[in-house]
Design a protein around this motif. Structure first.
Motif, PDB file in Angstrom:
ATOM      1  N   THR A  20       0.707  -1.287  -0.606  1.00 44.26           N
ATOM      2  CA  THR A  20       0.737  -0.029  -0.062  1.00 44.26           C
ATOM      3  C   THR A  20       1.233   1.446   0.106  1.00 44.26           C
ATOM      4  OG1 THR A  20      -0.058  -0.314   2.066  1.00 44.26           O
ATOM      5  CG2 THR A  20      -2.208  -1.388   1.009  1.00 44.26           C
ATOM      6  N   VAL A  21       0.107   2.745  -0.560  1.00 42.81           N
ATOM      7  CA  VAL A  21       1.137   3.760  -0.331  1.00 42.81           C
ATOM      8  C   VAL A  21       0.155   4.560  -0.092  1.00 42.81           C
ATOM      9  CG1 VAL A  21       2.038   5.079  -1.761  1.00 42.81           C
ATOM     10  CG2 VAL A  21       2.312   2.781  -2.803  1.00 42.81           C
ATOM     11  N   THR A  22       0.341   5.307   1.012  1.00 43.42           N
ATOM     12  CA  THR A  22      -0.147   6.525   1.825  1.00 43.42           C
ATOM     13  C   THR A  22       0.669   8.178   1.100  1.00 43.42           C
ATOM     14  OG1 THR A  22      -1.493   4.634   3.517  1.00 43.42           O
ATOM     15  CG2 THR A  22      -1.833   6.905   3.709  1.00 43.42           C
ATOM     16  N   TRP A  23      -0.390   8.685   1.447  1.00 49.79           N
ATOM     17  CA  TRP A  23       0.386  10.289   0.849  1.00 49.79           C
ATOM     18  C   TRP A  23      -1.075  10.879   1.067  1.00 49.79           C
ATOM     19  CZ3 TRP A  23      -1.180   7.265  -2.919  1.00 49.79           C
ATOM     20  CH2 TRP A  23      -1.976   8.308  -3.800  1.00 49.79           C
ATOM     21  N   THR A  24      -0.268  11.999   1.286  1.00 49.71           N
ATOM     22  CA  THR A  24      -0.855  12.928   2.144  1.00 49.71           C
ATOM     23  C   THR A  24      -1.360  14.458   0.990  1.00 49.71           C
ATOM     24  OG1 THR A  24      -0.314  12.693   4.358  1.00 49.71           O
ATOM     25  CG2 THR A  24      -1.680  15.554   3.561  1.00 49.71           C
ATOM     26  N   SER A  25      -2.736  14.867   0.585  1.00 47.31           N
ATOM     27  CA  SER A  25      -2.163  16.601  -0.465  1.00 47.31           C
ATOM     28  C   SER A  25      -3.612  17.185   0.685  1.00 47.31           C
ATOM     29  CB  SER A  25      -2.877  15.519  -1.336  1.00 47.31           C
ATOM     30  OG  SER A  25      -4.246  15.478  -2.149  1.00 47.31           O
ATOM     31  N   GLY A  26      -3.319  17.861  -0.857  1.00 49.82           N
ATOM     32  CA  GLY A  26      -4.405  19.199  -0.740  1.00 49.82           C
ATOM     33  C   GLY A  26      -5.736  18.514  -1.482  1.00 49.82           C
ATOM     34  N   TYR A  27      -5.562  17.981  -2.288  1.00 50.51           N
ATOM     35  CA  TYR A  27      -6.797  17.292  -2.738  1.00 50.51           C
ATOM     36  C   TYR A  27      -7.895  16.514  -2.923  1.00 50.51           C
ATOM     37  CZ  TYR A  27      -3.369  19.370  -6.939  1.00 50.51           C
ATOM     38  OH  TYR A  27      -2.584  20.367  -6.556  1.00 50.51           O
ATOM     39  N   ASN A  28      -8.769  17.135  -2.448  1.00 50.10           N
ATOM     40  CA  ASN A  28     -10.248  15.867  -2.404  1.00 50.10           C
ATOM     41  C   ASN A  28     -10.839  15.482  -3.500  1.00 50.10           C
ATOM     42  OD1 ASN A  28     -12.295  15.186  -1.181  1.00 50.10           O
ATOM     43  ND2 ASN A  28     -13.306  17.215  -0.153  1.00 50.10           N
ATOM     44  N   ILE A  29     -11.139  14.955  -3.692  1.00 53.77           N
ATOM     45  CA  ILE A  29     -11.986  13.776  -4.894  1.00 53.77           C
ATOM     46  C   ILE A  29     -12.604  14.766  -5.617  1.00 53.77           C
ATOM     47  CG2 ILE A  29     -11.285  11.777  -4.178  1.00 53.77           C
ATOM     48  CD1 ILE A  29     -14.506  11.483  -3.338  1.00 53.77           C
ATOM     49  N   ASP A  30     -13.203  15.843  -5.895  1.00 55.71           N
ATOM     50  CA  ASP A  30     -14.405  16.396  -6.166  1.00 55.71           C
ATOM     51  C   ASP A  30     -13.207  17.665  -7.744  1.00 55.71           C
ATOM     52  OD1 ASP A  30     -13.528  18.421  -4.094  1.00 55.71           O
ATOM     53  OD2 ASP A  30     -15.700  18.897  -4.058  1.00 55.71           O
ATOM     54  N   GLU A  31     -11.685  18.001  -6.725  1.00 55.69           N
ATOM     55  CA  GLU A  31     -10.720  18.494  -7.678  1.00 55.69           C
ATOM     56  C   GLU A  31      -9.874  17.658  -8.305  1.00 55.69           C
ATOM     57  OE1 GLU A  31      -8.945  22.099  -4.823  1.00 55.69           O
ATOM     58  OE2 GLU A  31      -9.818  19.944  -3.381  1.00 55.69           O
ATOM     59  N   ALA A  32      -9.459  16.545  -7.762  1.00 55.25           N
ATOM     60  CA  ALA A  32      -8.518  15.732  -8.568  1.00 55.25           C
ATOM     61  C   ALA A  32      -8.991  14.409  -8.653  1.00 55.25           C
ATOM     62  CB  ALA A  32      -6.987  16.191  -8.820  1.00 55.25           C
ATOM     63  N   VAL A  33      -8.614  12.947  -9.727  1.00 56.43           N
ATOM     64  CA  VAL A  33      -8.399  12.043  -8.725  1.00 56.43           C
ATOM     65  C   VAL A  33      -6.795  11.287  -8.956  1.00 56.43           C
ATOM     66  CG1 VAL A  33      -9.355   9.779  -9.654  1.00 56.43           C
ATOM     67  CG2 VAL A  33     -10.582  11.485 -10.742  1.00 56.43           C
ATOM     68  N   PRO A  34      -7.218  11.164  -7.715  1.00 61.19           N
ATOM     69  CA  PRO A  34      -5.787   9.996  -6.690  1.00 61.19           C
ATOM     70  C   PRO A  34      -5.435   8.859  -7.332  1.00 61.19           C
ATOM     71  CG  PRO A  34      -6.908  10.366  -5.593  1.00 61.19           C
ATOM     72  CD  PRO A  34      -7.752  10.731  -5.941  1.00 61.19           C
ATOM     73  N   PHE A  35      -4.195   8.977  -7.627  1.00 66.25           N
ATOM     74  CA  PHE A  35      -3.799   7.339  -8.363  1.00 66.25           C
ATOM     75  C   PHE A  35      -2.392   7.429  -7.929  1.00 66.25           C
ATOM     76  CE2 PHE A  35      -3.332   9.928 -12.044  1.00 66.25           C
ATOM     77  CZ  PHE A  35      -2.425   9.861 -12.168  1.00 66.25           C
ATOM     78  N   VAL A  36      -1.827   6.168  -8.250  1.00 61.16           N
ATOM     79  CA  VAL A  36      -0.527   5.197  -8.221  1.00 61.16           C
ATOM     80  C   VAL A  36      -0.009   5.022  -9.651  1.00 61.16           C
ATOM     81  CG1 VAL A  36       1.243   4.035  -7.384  1.00 61.16           C
ATOM     82  CG2 VAL A  36       0.041   5.514  -5.933  1.00 61.16           C
ATOM     83  N   GLU A  37       1.163   5.619 -10.565  1.00 63.07           N
ATOM     84  CA  GLU A  37       1.516   5.010 -11.465  1.00 63.07           C
ATOM     85  C   GLU A  37       2.893   4.244 -10.779  1.00 63.07           C
ATOM     86  OE1 GLU A  37       1.537   6.706 -15.242  1.00 63.07           O
ATOM     87  OE2 GLU A  37       3.875   7.118 -14.777  1.00 63.07           O
ATOM     88  N   TRP A  38       2.619   2.885 -11.607  1.00 62.62           N
ATOM     89  CA  TRP A  38       3.894   2.161 -10.700  1.00 62.62           C
ATOM     90  C   TRP A  38       4.526   0.968 -11.852  1.00 62.62           C
ATOM     91  CZ3 TRP A  38       2.433  -3.572  -9.655  1.00 62.62           C
ATOM     92  CH2 TRP A  38       0.969  -3.323  -9.153  1.00 62.62           C
ATOM     93  N   GLY A  39       5.462   0.323 -11.948  1.00 66.73           N
ATOM     94  CA  GLY A  39       5.895  -1.130 -12.527  1.00 66.73           C
ATOM     95  C   GLY A  39       6.798  -1.375 -12.473  1.00 66.73           C
ATOM     96  N   TRP A  40       7.351  -1.526 -13.651  1.00 66.06           N
ATOM     97  CA  TRP A  40       8.996  -2.116 -13.308  1.00 66.06           C
ATOM     98  C   TRP A  40       9.734  -0.911 -14.054  1.00 66.06           C
ATOM     99  CZ3 TRP A  40       8.401  -7.687 -15.575  1.00 66.06           C
ATOM    100  CH2 TRP A  40       8.126  -8.612 -14.197  1.00 66.06           C
ATOM    101  N   LYS A  41      11.064  -1.061 -13.869  1.00 66.88           N
ATOM    102  CA  LYS A  41      11.677  -0.029 -14.886  1.00 66.88           C
ATOM    103  C   LYS A  41      11.577  -0.354 -16.507  1.00 66.88           C
ATOM    104  CE  LYS A  41      16.502   2.391 -14.743  1.00 66.88           C
ATOM    105  NZ  LYS A  41      18.003   1.957 -14.549  1.00 66.88           N
ATOM    106  N   ASP A  42      11.502   0.576 -17.338  1.00 65.68           N
ATOM    107  CA  ASP A  42      11.469   0.393 -18.681  1.00 65.68           C
ATOM    108  C   ASP A  42      10.269  -0.843 -19.039  1.00 65.68           C
ATOM    109  OD1 ASP A  42      14.252   1.962 -18.867  1.00 65.68           O
ATOM    110  OD2 ASP A  42      15.390  -0.255 -18.486  1.00 65.68           O
ATOM    111  N   HIS A  43       9.485  -0.670 -18.280  1.00 66.45           N
ATOM    112  CA  HIS A  43       7.912  -1.610 -19.059  1.00 66.45           C
ATOM    113  C   HIS A  43       6.459  -0.154 -18.444  1.00 66.45           C
ATOM    114  CE1 HIS A  43      10.266  -4.306 -18.220  1.00 66.45           C
ATOM    115  NE2 HIS A  43       9.706  -6.220 -18.938  1.00 66.45           N
ATOM    116  N   THR A  44       5.761  -0.292 -19.419  1.00 66.06           N
ATOM    117  CA  THR A  44       4.922   0.375 -19.045  1.00 66.06           C
ATOM    118  C   THR A  44       3.984   0.451 -17.854  1.00 66.06           C
ATOM    119  OG1 THR A  44       4.353   0.138 -21.632  1.00 66.06           O
ATOM    120  CG2 THR A  44       2.480   0.823 -20.511  1.00 66.06           C
TER     121      THR A  44
END
Length: 631
Positions: free
Chosen positions: A203-227
C-alpha cells in the motif's frame, strides 16, 4: 503602504487580536495538572508551553519580521529553508518567533472545550513551531536584530512568522511577516509504504490538499523500462469533531488535508518497482510527485536473506532547532539519520508505537511524515498504536490517561495504513518471508476473554513454523518484562496484567521474541517463562524453544527512561541510550539478533538462534500437544 499600516489592517480585518487579554485557556490548566504517569518535565509537548489564549496585541511600529524567500518549492521540492530577519528596538531574551499556518491565524477558528465559541476574539491556534529570537545571535538582546533560519515543509497552506515578547507564558504580538507559500501547497507529499492484507500487496499512503471533487488520486507503478500501470486510491480525512478533547479539539487543531491510500496488488516477490503519485485535475492534467521505488516482499516461507528493523518511541525533532528547548525527543533525528544512512542493509521497519508525540497538536503529524519520508517511501513502514496516539478518557480504550492530547487514535489510524480488520482496533498480523509478526494493540484490552486475546491466540496459532520458523510478538506497552524504575516501584516489572494473561500463549505457541516500546531504553531478557530463566546461555541459543526472549526497544528517540537499582536476574543486557534492533534471518535454521546504538550504528548486544523444525515441535513445559496411548 508602510509596514505598520499593513500589519494593523491584517490584524483588524482578520479579527485575530483585541486590546485586552483573552479568556484563560482550559487547556493551560489541563496541561499543568496532567504531567503523566512518568512525571518527567520533558514529557510536556513543547507547543503546549505556549499560552496562546493569553496573547495580547502589542504591535510596535518599529518592529518588523521579513522572510526570504517568499515562494518555496518552485522546482517541486516539499521542504525549504527560509531566513527570518527580525528588528525590534526593545529586545529581551524572552522574545520568540512563532510560525503560523495558515498565515491568517484568525479568530473564527476559536473553539472552546465545551464546543461553544469564545466570547472574545483572540489567537486560538498554536503555531506549528517556534524559536527564541536570540537562538542564532546572542547579541540580539543588545542590538535588537537577528536572523533566524527555519526549515519549512509543505503543509497545504501558507505561512506567516510572528514576533512575540513576554515569553511563552504571556505572549504579546509585536509584528507579523507577509505570508509565504509553496508554489503548489496542495501537492502530494510524504508517501509511506505498508504491507497490504496479502503478501503480494503493497500500500502507498500519502497526504495532499486535493479532495476527490478537485482531482482523482492514483499511483502509477511498474518495473523499470516497462509500461506502467495505474491503481486508484481511496481518500480519507477527519474533522475537529473527530477529536476527543483538547488540545486536539482546540488550540492544537489543524486541518489534516486529505489522506490517500492505493493498493498495489499481485506483486512479484523480491522485485524492484518504481512508482509515483498522481492527481488528475478536472482539466485532464496531472500533478505528479517525484519518482520512488521499493522492493516487494518475499513469498511467505521463502529461504533468502531477510532483515528487519524494530524500535519504538522515536518522536520527531526539528532540523532547524526549533521547539526543542525541553529536550522533548532528543534522539529522534539521531535514529532517523542512522536508518537513512543504512537503507541498503534492511528490508522492512516496525515502529511499535509513540510516533510523533503530537499529543493533540495536529501539525506535528505532517512534520513526522516528512521526517521519516526518506525511509517510509522506500521500505514498508509498519506501525503500532501507543499511548501517545490513542489514550484518552472515556474513548473506548483500555486506559483513561490523557496521553494522546485528545487525538484518541484518529490521526494515527488515518495517516498510516495497517492490515487490520478494523483500524480503530489496531492489532494485525503480517508476513515477511520466514517471519510471522503478531502486532498487538496494548491500548485495548488484551486479557483472557477479550476480543484481542482471541485474536492474539489465532494469530500465533495460524503460522506454519515449517515455512515461517521465526514467530515475533510485539506491542507498545511492556506486556512482558522490564527493569524500568516506575514498573519496579509498582512491583510488577511489566504493564500490570500483561504477562499474567499472555505468557501461556507465548509458551504454548513458542514465540521466539516479544518486543515492546513505551519504556525509553533497551533491555533484553533470558528466554523466560513464569519469571524463571529457562536457558542459561546468553549469546547463543539452540535446540528446543522452551521460553520467549523479551526485548524492550523503546529508545527510538524520546527522552530516556531510568532503570531500577533492583537486580533483576532475568535481565541480560541493559542500555540507557537510543537505539534499535535488527533481525537477520539467513535461512530457516539461523537467526541473528543485533542491538545497535543510533549514534554510531555499531552493535552493542547480539545473540543467535540456531535450530531445526523438530526443535519447534518438541514438547516443553505448558507447550505440549495432546497425545494418546492408542497405536
Amino acid at each position: 503602504m508602510n509596514t505598520f499600516i499593513k500589519v494593523l489592517l491584517f490584524l483588524l480585518f482578520s479579527k485575530v487580536f483585541y486590546w485586552r487579554v483573552c479568556y484563560g485557556s482550559y487547556y493551560s490548566t489541563f496541561i499543568s495538572s496532567n504531567s503523566g504517569r512518568h512525571g518527567f518535565v520533558t514529557d510536556e509537548q513543547p507547543l503546549s508551553k505556549i499560552a496562546i489564549h493569553k496573547a495580547v496585541f502589542g504591535f510596535h511600529e518599529s518592529a518588523s519580521v521579513k522572510v526570504d524567500p517568499v515562494l518555496l518549492g518552485v522546482k517541486g521540492e516539499d521542504t525549504a529553508w527560509v531566513n527570518v530577519e527580525l528588528k525590534y528596538p526593545e529586545p529581551s531574551e524572552n522574545d520568540w518567533v512563532g510560525v503560523f499556518s495558515p498565515a491568517n491565524f484568525n479568530a473564527s477558528d476559536c473553539y472552546s472545550v465545551s464546543g461553544k465559541s469564545h466570547e472574545a476574539p483572540c489567537i486560538c491556534t498554536a503555531p506549528i513551531k517556534y524559536m527564541f529570537a536570540n537562538q542564532s545571535n546572542s547579541n540580539y538582546v543588545t542590538t535588537g536584530k537577528a536572523t533566524l533560519s527555519f526549515q519549512i515543509i509543505n503543509q497545504r497552506a501558507d505561512f506567516s512568522f510572528a514576533l512575540f515578547s513576554g515569553g511563552l507564558e504571556n505572549p504579546k504580538l509585536l509584528a507579523v511577516s507577509d505570508p509565504i507559500s509553496f508554489a503548489n501547497p496542495k501537492a502530494p507529499v510524504y508517501p509511506r509504504l505498508a504491507h497490504g492484507k496479502a503478501w503480494d500487496e503493497m500500500t502507498v499512503t500519502w497526504t495532499s490538499g486535493y479532495n476527490i471533487d478537485e482531482a482523482v488520486p492514483f499511483v502509477e507503478w511498474g518495473w523499470k523500462d516497462h509500461t506502467p500501470k495505474r491503481s486508484p486510491a481511496g481518500t480519507l480525512t477527519f474533522t475537529r469533531g473527530s477529536m476527543c478533547g483538547p488540545p486536539a479539539r482546540t488550540v492544537g487543531w489543524r486541518d489534516p488535508g486529505f489522506i490517500h491510500t492505493s493498493f498495489l496488488k499481485e506483486l512479484w516477490p523480491n522485485t524492484i518497482y518504481n512508482y509515483r503519485i498522481g492527481h488528475m485535475l478536472v482539466n485532464g492534467s496531472v500533478v505528479w510527485s517525484k519518482m520512488y521505488s521499493f522492493k516487494s516482499s518475499p513469498y511467505p516461507g521463502q529461504d533468502s536473506l531477510q532483515r528487519v528493523i524494530i524500535f519504538g518511541d522515536m518522536g520527531k525533532a526539528e532540523r532547524d532547532g526549533s521547539n526543542e528547548y525541553a529536550c522533548y525527543q532528543p534522539g529522534a533525528l539521531i535514529t532517523t539519520d542512522q536508518l537513512i544512512s543504512d537503507l541498503d542493509n534492511y528490508d522492512i521497519v516496525f515502529h511499535i508505537g509513540d510516533m510523533p508525540y503530537a499529543n493533540g497538536y495536529l501539525s506535528q503529524w505532517d512534520q513526522f511524515t516528512a521526517q521519516v519520508e526518506p525511509i517510509a517511501s522506500i521500505k514498508p513502514y509498519m506501525v503500532a498504536s501507543g499511548n501517545h496516539e490513542r489514550s484518552w478518557p472515556n474513548s473506548g480504550g483500555f486506559y483513561n490517561t490523557k496521553d494522546s492530547g485528545g487525538e484518541c487514535g484518529v490521526p494515527a489510524e488515518t495517516m498510516y495504513y495497517v492490515p487490520a480488520e478494523n483500524r480503530a482496533k489496531f492489532w494485525y498480523s503480517t508476513d515477511y518471508g520466514m517471519f510471522h509478526f503478531c502486532i498487538a494493540d496494548s491500548e485495548h484490552d488484551w486479557r483472557e476473554g477479550s476480543e484481542q486475546y482471541a485474536w492474539i491466540e489465532k494469530c500465533l496459532a495460524s503460522v506454519d513454523r515449517k515455512k515461517q520458523p521465526w514467530l515475533i510478538f510485539s506491542a507498545h506497552r511492556v506486556l512482558g518484562y522490564s527493569s524500568n524504575d516506575w514498573y519496579a516501584q509498582e512491583g510488577s516489572f511489566e504493564e500490570p496484567m500483561g504477562r499474567e494473561h499472555l505468557q501461556k500463549l507465548w509458551q504454548k505457541y513458542k514465540v521466539d521474541i516479544a518486543f515492546y516500546g513505551h519504556v525509553h531504553n533497551y533491555e533484553r531478557t533470558c528466554p523466560i517463562y513464569q519469571n524463571q530463566c529457562v536457558n542459561p546461555e546468553r549469546y547463543s541459543y539452540s535446540g528446543t524453544v522452551n521460553g520467549t526472549i523479551h526485548v524492550v526497544v523503546g529508545g527510538g528517540g524520546s527522552h530516556l527512561s531510568d532503570f531500577t537499582t533492583i537486580d533483576t536476574v532475568w535481565s541480560l543486557y541493559k542500555d540507557h541510550d537510543w537505539g534499535f534492533v535488527k533481525l537477520t534471518a539467513f535461512n530457516h535454521s539461523s537467526l541473528l539478533f543485533e542491538y545497535k546504538k543510533s549514534r554510531d550504528g555499531l552493535v552493542y548486544d547480539n545473540f543467535t538462534i540456531t535450530r531445526d523444525y523438530r526443535d519447534v515441535l518438541a514438547c516443553v513445559h505448558d507447550g505440549c500437544e495432546p497425545t494418546t496411548l492408542a497405536s
